[in-house]
Design a protein around this motif. Structure first.
Motif: not given
Length: 189
Positions: A101-102, A123-127, A129-137, A146-150
């Motif tokens: 949910r937003p 991508d769906l989360a951004r559409e 209005e779900i905040r996004t945190i991506a953790m990667t290498g 693509r995310a609010d926080h990368v």
């Protein structure tokens, strides 16, 4: 061991520390406002997703009220049904569409930054209005935007990347536990 020493130095970078702190602050703000943490990842990251959700529902270091957290990588039945009926790239988007949910937060972990099902969930989360945190290498920098926080672990070694993802999630959960403990202490005065 030398790679861990170098990684430790790299993790102390003030810019990276500020990015991790800001992502954690947004996560805490969402939970305090009634949001839910939704976590996704494949393989070892799926195991971390389950662990992270359990830490928020249970406790990390101090007893506190449970916080709403769901690992979308948890249900073997849902993952195989959606994978079979819609394709593996949709295993997280279907769960996110059903439960997100937003105002919620999606924590997405992908060591490579290229996992199609994780990218689709972001991508769906951004559409929605779900905040996004991506953790990667270090290979996942293409997630920026693509995310609010990368949050990029400065390594291309999968075990080190996953260990740091767990470290960051534990830091956020411990911060919530400490804040809850302080709030309870102040309330009892």
């Amino acid at each position: 061991m030398a790679s861990w020493v170098a990684l430790g130095r790299d993790l102390a970078d003030p810019i990276l520390c500020a990015e991790v702190d800001q992502a954690g602050a947004d996560l805490v703000s969402s939970l305090v406002s009634g949001g839910t943490l939704l976590v996704v990842g494949n393989g070892g990251s799926a195991a971390i997703a389950s662990h992270v959700a359990a830490e928020f529902i249970g406790k990390c270091i101090h007893d506190r009220d449970p916080l709403p957290a769901i690992s979308l990588a948890e249900s073997l039945s849902s993952i195989t049904a959606v994978g079979n009926d819609y394709g593996y790239e949709h295993v997280f988007t279907r769960g996110l569409a059903a439960l997100g949910r937003p105002g919620d937060v999606l924590l997405a972990m992908t060591t490579s930054g290229t996992s199609p099902n994780v990218v689709a969930a972001l991508d769906l989360a951004r559409e929605r209005e779900i905040r996004t945190i991506a953790m990667t290498g270090s290979r996942g920098t293409m997630l920026r935007g693509r995310a609010d926080h990368v949050l990029v672990v400065p390594s291309d070694e999968t075990p080190r990347i996953q260990e740091v993802h767990m470290l960051w999630a534990h830091a956020w959960c411990e911060a919530i536990d400490v804040l809850s403990s302080l709030d309870a202490h102040v309330a009892h005065r």
